[in-house]
Design a protein around this motif. Structure first.
Motif, PDB file in Angstrom:
ATOM      1  N   ALA A 110      97.140  33.398   7.231  1.00 35.41           N
ATOM      2  CA  ALA A 110      96.649  34.649   7.794  1.00 35.41           C
ATOM      3  C   ALA A 110      97.121  34.862   9.220  1.00 35.41           C
ATOM      4  CB  ALA A 110      95.119  34.669   7.762  1.00 35.41           C
ATOM      5  N   LEU A 111      97.431  33.783   9.925  1.00 39.10           N
ATOM      6  CA  LEU A 111      97.685  33.874  11.360  1.00 39.10           C
ATOM      7  C   LEU A 111      99.052  33.290  11.719  1.00 39.10           C
ATOM      8  CD1 LEU A 111      94.168  32.685  12.612  1.00 39.10           C
ATOM      9  CD2 LEU A 111      94.936  35.025  12.135  1.00 39.10           C
ATOM     10  N   LEU A 112      99.510  33.660  12.898  1.00 37.10           N
ATOM     11  CA  LEU A 112     100.759  33.149  13.447  1.00 37.10           C
ATOM     12  C   LEU A 112     100.709  31.623  13.499  1.00 37.10           C
ATOM     13  CD1 LEU A 112     103.389  34.188  14.922  1.00 37.10           C
ATOM     14  CD2 LEU A 112     102.111  33.858  17.048  1.00 37.10           C
ATOM     15  N   THR A 113     101.714  30.979  12.916  1.00 37.11           N
ATOM     16  CA  THR A 113     101.738  29.518  12.878  1.00 37.11           C
ATOM     17  C   THR A 113     102.630  28.957  13.985  1.00 37.11           C
ATOM     18  OG1 THR A 113     103.633  29.443  11.381  1.00 37.11           O
ATOM     19  CG2 THR A 113     101.430  29.568  10.371  1.00 37.11           C
ATOM     20  N   ARG A 114     102.522  27.651  14.156  1.00 39.60           N
ATOM     21  CA  ARG A 114     103.407  26.975  15.101  1.00 39.60           C
ATOM     22  C   ARG A 114     104.874  27.195  14.704  1.00 39.60           C
ATOM     23  NH1 ARG A 114     104.066  24.854  20.191  1.00 39.60           N
ATOM     24  NH2 ARG A 114     105.163  22.854  20.156  1.00 39.60           N
ATOM     25  N   HIS A 115     105.139  27.184  13.416  1.00 37.91           N
ATOM     26  CA  HIS A 115     106.480  27.469  12.898  1.00 37.91           C
ATOM     27  C   HIS A 115     106.959  28.832  13.386  1.00 37.91           C
ATOM     28  CE1 HIS A 115     108.819  29.659   9.841  1.00 37.91           C
ATOM     29  NE2 HIS A 115     109.413  28.524   9.548  1.00 37.91           N
ATOM     30  N   ASP A 116     106.092  29.843  13.309  1.00 36.83           N
ATOM     31  CA  ASP A 116     106.470  31.193  13.723  1.00 36.83           C
ATOM     32  C   ASP A 116     106.726  31.266  15.225  1.00 36.83           C
ATOM     33  OD1 ASP A 116     106.155  31.980  11.082  1.00 36.83           O
ATOM     34  OD2 ASP A 116     104.081  32.576  11.379  1.00 36.83           O
ATOM     35  N   GLU A 117     105.981  30.477  15.991  1.00 32.20           N
ATOM     36  CA  GLU A 117     106.226  30.442  17.431  1.00 32.20           C
ATOM     37  C   GLU A 117     107.606  29.875  17.742  1.00 32.20           C
ATOM     38  OE1 GLU A 117     102.943  28.338  19.115  1.00 32.20           O
ATOM     39  OE2 GLU A 117     101.511  29.955  18.695  1.00 32.20           O
ATOM     40  N   TRP A 118     108.080  28.938  16.917  1.00 29.68           N
ATOM     41  CA  TRP A 118     109.445  28.447  17.093  1.00 29.68           C
ATOM     42  C   TRP A 118     110.471  29.549  16.830  1.00 29.68           C
ATOM     43  CZ3 TRP A 118     110.909  24.605  19.819  1.00 29.68           C
ATOM     44  CH2 TRP A 118     110.128  23.455  19.936  1.00 29.68           C
ATOM     45  N   LEU A 119     110.199  30.392  15.840  1.00 29.52           N
ATOM     46  CA  LEU A 119     111.110  31.514  15.581  1.00 29.52           C
ATOM     47  C   LEU A 119     111.135  32.467  16.770  1.00 29.52           C
ATOM     48  CD1 LEU A 119     110.394  32.399  11.822  1.00 29.52           C
ATOM     49  CD2 LEU A 119     111.974  30.707  12.786  1.00 29.52           C
ATOM     50  N   LEU A 120     109.980  32.708  17.385  1.00 33.92           N
ATOM     51  CA  LEU A 120     109.941  33.545  18.581  1.00 33.92           C
ATOM     52  C   LEU A 120     110.733  32.906  19.719  1.00 33.92           C
ATOM     53  CD1 LEU A 120     106.218  34.733  18.668  1.00 33.92           C
ATOM     54  CD2 LEU A 120     108.229  36.209  18.515  1.00 33.92           C
ATOM     55  N   ARG A 121     110.579  31.596  19.897  1.00 30.36           N
ATOM     56  CA  ARG A 121     111.328  30.915  20.957  1.00 30.36           C
ATOM     57  C   ARG A 121     112.826  31.053  20.741  1.00 30.36           C
ATOM     58  NH1 ARG A 121     106.992  27.173  20.232  1.00 30.36           N
ATOM     59  NH2 ARG A 121     105.722  27.034  22.134  1.00 30.36           N
ATOM     60  N   LEU A 122     113.247  30.955  19.486  1.00 30.27           N
ATOM     61  CA  LEU A 122     114.671  31.107  19.200  1.00 30.27           C
ATOM     62  C   LEU A 122     115.156  32.514  19.519  1.00 30.27           C
ATOM     63  CD1 LEU A 122     115.243  29.209  15.836  1.00 30.27           C
ATOM     64  CD2 LEU A 122     116.143  28.610  18.099  1.00 30.27           C
ATOM     65  N   LEU A 123     114.411  33.519  19.070  1.00 26.65           N
ATOM     66  CA  LEU A 123     114.838  34.903  19.293  1.00 26.65           C
ATOM     67  C   LEU A 123     114.960  35.218  20.775  1.00 26.65           C
ATOM     68  CD1 LEU A 123     115.540  37.663  18.078  1.00 26.65           C
ATOM     69  CD2 LEU A 123     113.096  38.201  18.098  1.00 26.65           C
ATOM     70  N   TYR A 124     114.102  34.634  21.589  1.00 26.51           N
ATOM     71  CA  TYR A 124     114.103  34.926  23.024  1.00 26.51           C
ATOM     72  C   TYR A 124     114.650  33.770  23.859  1.00 26.51           C
ATOM     73  CZ  TYR A 124     111.880  39.324  22.118  1.00 26.51           C
ATOM     74  OH  TYR A 124     111.641  40.615  21.691  1.00 26.51           O
ATOM     75  N   HIS A 125     115.452  32.936  23.225  1.00 21.70           N
ATOM     76  CA  HIS A 125     116.119  31.888  23.992  1.00 21.70           C
ATOM     77  C   HIS A 125     117.012  32.541  25.045  1.00 21.70           C
ATOM     78  CE1 HIS A 125     118.707  28.465  24.975  1.00 21.70           C
ATOM     79  NE2 HIS A 125     117.724  27.714  24.518  1.00 21.70           N
TER      80      HIS A 125
END
Length: 275
Positions: free
Chosen positions: A233-248
């Motif tokens: 249901a919620l943003l996971t740690r995995h998804d936060e890694w995807l965000l970090r990649l997109l905004y590297h």
């Protein structure tokens, strides 16, 4: 979300708050809508993350209206985000708190400058929580401020009553003095009222993160909110890694896909060596 995709197949009747709560109870009883953000039963490697980044950051949902199936460049925000929230009734306080908390998580992962706008005149992300009496005021506002396309989006949201939340992002198509092609310029997010606390928060987290540039869903991506099976249901740690990649820092809006994937692979090995 799965219910949204089902709704697009036909003009289903509008679901009431009790309908949504019954759907949620059934979904939870099936083991879905989990709230653990770092589940121990869903490990992933750097290779998994890179493949998932490819699918979610460069894939396009099938109902998008411009016909694209893939993005050939990075699309993300390059300017500060200033958000404005429109909500009435009892949910207003909870909605504002949850939007603020979700954007704080996004800012931590991306490094973006994100804050609530001091007025609607300067916002570049508008978030509407819509009850039955809110659609006409929202359409009037959209017609005056945004234009006919966004007004039509709000009417479509009212018509397709099985869609819990949806959004639209405006992105610069060609480079110019204002910035690079692929840079997000504006996002409109629509969320229904009458949900349970969990389902409201799930809609908030998914729509706000998709508005940053992770716009696709894929059933093979796990553990993730970007999956129509509704397991999480919620943003996971995995998804936060995807965000970090997109905004590297080594990526930027407009960067060609082929170069971006190589940079993302290098960045993952640096941030998660040996994984």
């Amino acid at each position: 979300m799965l219910v949204a995709l089902l709704a697009l197949a036909g003009c289903a009747p509008t679901m009431t708050g009790e309908d949504w709560r019954a759907w949620e109870r059934q979904t939870i009883s099936n083991g879905n809508l989990r709230t653990d953000r770092d589940p121990v039963d869903a490990p992933y490697t750097n290779r998994d993350l890179l493949r998932h980044f490819d699918l979610i950051a460069f894939g396009v949902e099938p109902d998008i209206n411009d016909g694209r199936t893939r993005l050939d460049r990075v699309e993300r925000w390059e300017e500060p985000i200033r958000w404005w929230l429109f909500a009435n009734g009892a949910e207003q306080g909870a909605a504002r708190r949850e939007v603020n908390e979700t954007f704080a998580r996004i800012a931590t992962a991306t490094g973006l400058d994100i804050a609530e706008a001091s007025s609607a005149d300067i916002s570049n992300i508008d978030i509407w929580f819509l009850g039955p009496d809110d659609y006409d005021p929202a359409k009037s506002w959209a017609r005056q401020v945004l234009g006919a396309e966004e007004e039509d989006l709000i009417e479509s949201f009212r018509t397709f009553g099985n869609i819990p939340c949806m959004g639209r992002i405006l992105t610069r198509s060609v480079p110019g003095e204002g910035g690079p092609a692929g840079a997000h310029l504006y996002a409109l997010i629509l969320i229904r009222t009458g949900f349970s606390d969990l389902f409201r928060l799930s809609c908030i987290e998914e729509e706000l993160v998709q508005a940053t540039g992770l716009g696709n869903d894929d059933d093979s991506v796990r553990p993730s909110i970007f999956n129509d099976d509704e397991e999480f249901a919620l943003l996971t740690r995995h998804d936060e890694w995807l965000l970090r990649l997109l905004y590297h820092p080594r990526l930027q809006a407009g960067m060609p896909y082929e170069r971006a994937i190589l940079v993302a692979q290098e960045a993952l090995e640096e941030m998660r060596p040996g994984q």
